[in-house]
Design a protein around this motif. Structure first.
Motif, PDB file in Angstrom:
ATOM      1  N   PRO A 272     -35.856  39.207  49.266  1.00 34.76           N
ATOM      2  CA  PRO A 272     -36.658  38.095  49.758  1.00 34.76           C
ATOM      3  C   PRO A 272     -37.901  38.578  50.503  1.00 34.76           C
ATOM      4  CG  PRO A 272     -34.956  38.565  51.352  1.00 34.76           C
ATOM      5  CD  PRO A 272     -34.769  39.544  50.210  1.00 34.76           C
ATOM      6  N   LEU A 273     -38.766  37.622  50.792  1.00 34.16           N
ATOM      7  CA  LEU A 273     -39.923  37.843  51.655  1.00 34.16           C
ATOM      8  C   LEU A 273     -39.405  38.184  53.052  1.00 34.16           C
ATOM      9  CD1 LEU A 273     -43.088  37.483  51.800  1.00 34.16           C
ATOM     10  CD2 LEU A 273     -42.591  35.216  52.735  1.00 34.16           C
ATOM     11  N   THR A 274     -39.980  39.222  53.661  1.00 33.88           N
ATOM     12  CA  THR A 274     -39.560  39.634  55.004  1.00 33.88           C
ATOM     13  C   THR A 274     -40.730  39.518  55.975  1.00 33.88           C
ATOM     14  OG1 THR A 274     -40.199  41.958  54.813  1.00 33.88           O
ATOM     15  CG2 THR A 274     -37.991  41.335  53.958  1.00 33.88           C
ATOM     16  N   LEU A 275     -40.418  39.695  57.260  1.00 29.67           N
ATOM     17  CA  LEU A 275     -41.482  39.691  58.264  1.00 29.67           C
ATOM     18  C   LEU A 275     -42.422  40.884  58.080  1.00 29.67           C
ATOM     19  CD1 LEU A 275     -39.562  38.502  61.451  1.00 29.67           C
ATOM     20  CD2 LEU A 275     -40.988  37.161  59.867  1.00 29.67           C
ATOM     21  N   GLY A 276     -41.928  41.969  57.487  1.00 30.94           N
ATOM     22  CA  GLY A 276     -42.795  43.096  57.166  1.00 30.94           C
ATOM     23  C   GLY A 276     -43.853  42.704  56.147  1.00 30.94           C
ATOM     24  N   HIS A 277     -43.450  41.962  55.120  1.00 27.31           N
ATOM     25  CA  HIS A 277     -44.415  41.466  54.131  1.00 27.31           C
ATOM     26  C   HIS A 277     -45.447  40.559  54.806  1.00 27.31           C
ATOM     27  CE1 HIS A 277     -40.859  41.894  51.186  1.00 27.31           C
ATOM     28  NE2 HIS A 277     -41.709  42.864  50.890  1.00 27.31           N
ATOM     29  N   VAL A 278     -44.962  39.666  55.650  1.00 24.60           N
ATOM     30  CA  VAL A 278     -45.852  38.725  56.332  1.00 24.60           C
ATOM     31  C   VAL A 278     -46.871  39.486  57.177  1.00 24.60           C
ATOM     32  CG1 VAL A 278     -45.959  36.879  58.061  1.00 24.60           C
ATOM     33  CG2 VAL A 278     -44.172  36.844  56.279  1.00 24.60           C
ATOM     34  N   ASP A 279     -46.428  40.506  57.885  1.00 28.70           N
ATOM     35  CA  ASP A 279     -47.324  41.322  58.705  1.00 28.70           C
ATOM     36  C   ASP A 279     -48.437  41.940  57.859  1.00 28.70           C
ATOM     37  OD1 ASP A 279     -48.159  43.089  60.987  1.00 28.70           O
ATOM     38  OD2 ASP A 279     -47.268  44.644  59.715  1.00 28.70           O
ATOM     39  N   VAL A 280     -48.078  42.514  56.723  1.00 30.36           N
ATOM     40  CA  VAL A 280     -49.069  43.169  55.862  1.00 30.36           C
ATOM     41  C   VAL A 280     -50.066  42.152  55.313  1.00 30.36           C
ATOM     42  CG1 VAL A 280     -49.373  44.402  53.670  1.00 30.36           C
ATOM     43  CG2 VAL A 280     -47.625  45.149  55.301  1.00 30.36           C
ATOM     44  N   VAL A 281     -49.592  41.009  54.853  1.00 30.00           N
ATOM     45  CA  VAL A 281     -50.490  39.986  54.300  1.00 30.00           C
ATOM     46  C   VAL A 281     -51.430  39.460  55.380  1.00 30.00           C
ATOM     47  CG1 VAL A 281     -50.601  37.664  53.301  1.00 30.00           C
ATOM     48  CG2 VAL A 281     -48.960  39.342  52.414  1.00 30.00           C
ATOM     49  N   ARG A 282     -50.908  39.191  56.561  1.00 27.78           N
ATOM     50  CA  ARG A 282     -51.758  38.681  57.642  1.00 27.78           C
ATOM     51  C   ARG A 282     -52.840  39.695  58.024  1.00 27.78           C
ATOM     52  NH1 ARG A 282     -50.496  33.979  60.020  1.00 27.78           N
ATOM     53  NH2 ARG A 282     -48.507  33.038  59.453  1.00 27.78           N
ATOM     54  N   ARG A 283     -52.489  40.966  58.054  1.00 29.91           N
ATOM     55  CA  ARG A 283     -53.496  41.977  58.388  1.00 29.91           C
ATOM     56  C   ARG A 283     -54.474  42.192  57.244  1.00 29.91           C
ATOM     57  NH1 ARG A 283     -51.613  46.929  60.208  1.00 29.91           N
ATOM     58  NH2 ARG A 283     -49.523  46.634  59.435  1.00 29.91           N
ATOM     59  N   ALA A 284     -53.993  42.090  56.018  1.00 28.93           N
ATOM     60  CA  ALA A 284     -54.900  42.186  54.868  1.00 28.93           C
ATOM     61  C   ALA A 284     -55.916  41.057  54.904  1.00 28.93           C
ATOM     62  CB  ALA A 284     -54.105  42.153  53.562  1.00 28.93           C
ATOM     63  N   ARG A 285     -55.489  39.893  55.333  1.00 26.32           N
ATOM     64  CA  ARG A 285     -56.398  38.740  55.395  1.00 26.32           C
ATOM     65  C   ARG A 285     -57.552  38.987  56.358  1.00 26.32           C
ATOM     66  NH1 ARG A 285     -59.890  36.042  55.750  1.00 26.32           N
ATOM     67  NH2 ARG A 285     -60.070  33.777  55.639  1.00 26.32           N
ATOM     68  N   THR A 286     -57.360  39.828  57.368  1.00 25.68           N
ATOM     69  CA  THR A 286     -58.468  40.141  58.279  1.00 25.68           C
ATOM     70  C   THR A 286     -59.484  41.082  57.626  1.00 25.68           C
ATOM     71  OG1 THR A 286     -57.461  42.080  59.340  1.00 25.68           O
ATOM     72  CG2 THR A 286     -56.946  39.904  60.289  1.00 25.68           C
ATOM     73  N   MET A 287     -59.098  41.737  56.528  1.00 25.38           N
ATOM     74  CA  MET A 287     -59.982  42.683  55.833  1.00 25.38           C
ATOM     75  C   MET A 287     -60.673  42.079  54.617  1.00 25.38           C
ATOM     76  SD  MET A 287     -57.676  46.104  55.808  1.00 25.38           S
ATOM     77  CE  MET A 287     -56.023  45.668  56.283  1.00 25.38           C
ATOM     78  N   PHE A 288     -60.090  41.009  54.068  1.00 25.30           N
ATOM     79  CA  PHE A 288     -60.603  40.404  52.845  1.00 25.30           C
ATOM     80  C   PHE A 288     -60.767  38.907  53.049  1.00 25.30           C
ATOM     81  CE2 PHE A 288     -58.294  44.204  51.657  1.00 25.30           C
ATOM     82  CZ  PHE A 288     -59.188  44.836  50.796  1.00 25.30           C
ATOM     83  N   ASP A 289     -61.707  38.311  52.325  1.00 29.84           N
ATOM     84  CA  ASP A 289     -61.933  36.871  52.433  1.00 29.84           C
ATOM     85  C   ASP A 289     -60.753  36.070  51.904  1.00 29.84           C
ATOM     86  OD1 ASP A 289     -64.592  37.157  53.437  1.00 29.84           O
ATOM     87  OD2 ASP A 289     -65.286  37.562  51.403  1.00 29.84           O
ATOM     88  N   GLU A 290     -60.122  36.612  50.860  1.00 31.47           N
ATOM     89  CA  GLU A 290     -58.976  35.934  50.260  1.00 31.47           C
ATOM     90  C   GLU A 290     -57.920  36.973  49.905  1.00 31.47           C
ATOM     91  OE1 GLU A 290     -58.226  32.612  46.883  1.00 31.47           O
ATOM     92  OE2 GLU A 290     -59.348  34.370  46.188  1.00 31.47           O
ATOM     93  N   VAL A 291     -56.670  36.619  50.134  1.00 34.65           N
ATOM     94  CA  VAL A 291     -55.547  37.459  49.717  1.00 34.65           C
ATOM     95  C   VAL A 291     -54.663  36.606  48.809  1.00 34.65           C
ATOM     96  CG1 VAL A 291     -53.492  38.743  50.447  1.00 34.65           C
ATOM     97  CG2 VAL A 291     -55.598  38.857  51.814  1.00 34.65           C
ATOM     98  N   VAL A 292     -54.407  37.145  47.629  1.00 30.83           N
ATOM     99  CA  VAL A 292     -53.501  36.485  46.689  1.00 30.83           C
ATOM    100  C   VAL A 292     -52.170  37.217  46.748  1.00 30.83           C
ATOM    101  CG1 VAL A 292     -53.098  35.790  44.301  1.00 30.83           C
ATOM    102  CG2 VAL A 292     -55.449  35.901  45.191  1.00 30.83           C
ATOM    103  N   VAL A 293     -51.149  36.528  47.221  1.00 28.93           N
ATOM    104  CA  VAL A 293     -49.805  37.086  47.235  1.00 28.93           C
ATOM    105  C   VAL A 293     -49.255  36.896  45.825  1.00 28.93           C
ATOM    106  CG1 VAL A 293     -47.496  36.924  48.236  1.00 28.93           C
ATOM    107  CG2 VAL A 293     -49.527  36.558  49.685  1.00 28.93           C
ATOM    108  N   ALA A 294     -49.044  38.012  45.138  1.00 27.22           N
ATOM    109  CA  ALA A 294     -48.638  37.992  43.736  1.00 27.22           C
ATOM    110  C   ALA A 294     -47.138  38.245  43.645  1.00 27.22           C
ATOM    111  CB  ALA A 294     -49.411  39.050  42.959  1.00 27.22           C
ATOM    112  N   VAL A 295     -46.393  37.186  43.392  1.00 30.98           N
ATOM    113  CA  VAL A 295     -44.937  37.276  43.301  1.00 30.98           C
ATOM    114  C   VAL A 295     -44.587  37.704  41.878  1.00 30.98           C
ATOM    115  CG1 VAL A 295     -42.749  36.049  43.535  1.00 30.98           C
ATOM    116  CG2 VAL A 295     -44.667  35.510  45.074  1.00 30.98           C
TER     117      VAL A 295
END
Length: 164
Positions: free
Chosen positions: A12-35
């Motif tokens: 499943p999605l974990t808090l580790g995944h959430v942390d990485v996506v949230r920080r990636a969002r600060t580096m890029f205008d858009e982040v597509v989480v590709a399941v």
């Protein structure tokens, strides 16, 4: 606008995944989480469940969207017009596993992978461990976003705990 793709099976999605996506969002205008539907894994949660859980987890974060991916990640990255793939790393072992995939994706798509070092407080959190803890009735709600723990427990009940 810069777009990055953050791929994973998220089973499943974990808090580790959430942390990485949230920080990636600060580096890029858009982040597509590709399941991804990973043919080498037998998921516990269906692709539709994983997409729905990820959408709920990132509903409050502008500039993040969640999409299911069939086929090669390199093709999806090109379709999205992404300038990077983002992957989280917990350890050197993660880097060793991710490097060949990053090189293959660059070979196929021309897009580089950006590695984001995960929060050390979450270094022990892995989807496989979360599922193992849940299989034996252990607590997982502090390792996953809201709703994910219930979905994991329901899937284990539905499958008899057999998916790995």
């Amino acid at each position: 606008m810069t777009t990055a793709v953050c791929p994973g099976s998220f089973d499943p999605l974990t808090l580790g995944h959430v942390d990485v996506v949230r920080r990636a969002r600060t580096m890029f205008d858009e982040v597509v989480v590709a399941v991804a539907r990973n043919s080498s894994k037998t998921p516990l949660l269906t692709a539709d469940e994983r997409v729905a859980l990820a959408r709920a987890a990132f509903a409050d974060l502008d500039g993040v969207r969640v999409e299911a991916v069939d086929g090669l990640l390199a093709d999806f990255v090109r379709q999205q017009g992404a300038s990077a793939v983002v992957k989280g790393l917990r350890s050197g072992a993660d880097f060793d596993a991710e490097l060949p995939m990053a090189l293959m994706n660059r070979h196929l798509s021309g897009v580089d992978t950006v590695f984001v070092v995960g929060d050390p407080a979450l270094a022990h959190v892995a989807s496989s461990l979360v599922k193992d803890v849940a299989r034996y009735g252990g607590p997982i709600d502090d390792l996953v976003p809201a709703g994910v723990g219930d979905a994991v427990r329901a899937a284990l009940a539905r499958t008899g705990g057999s998916a790995r």
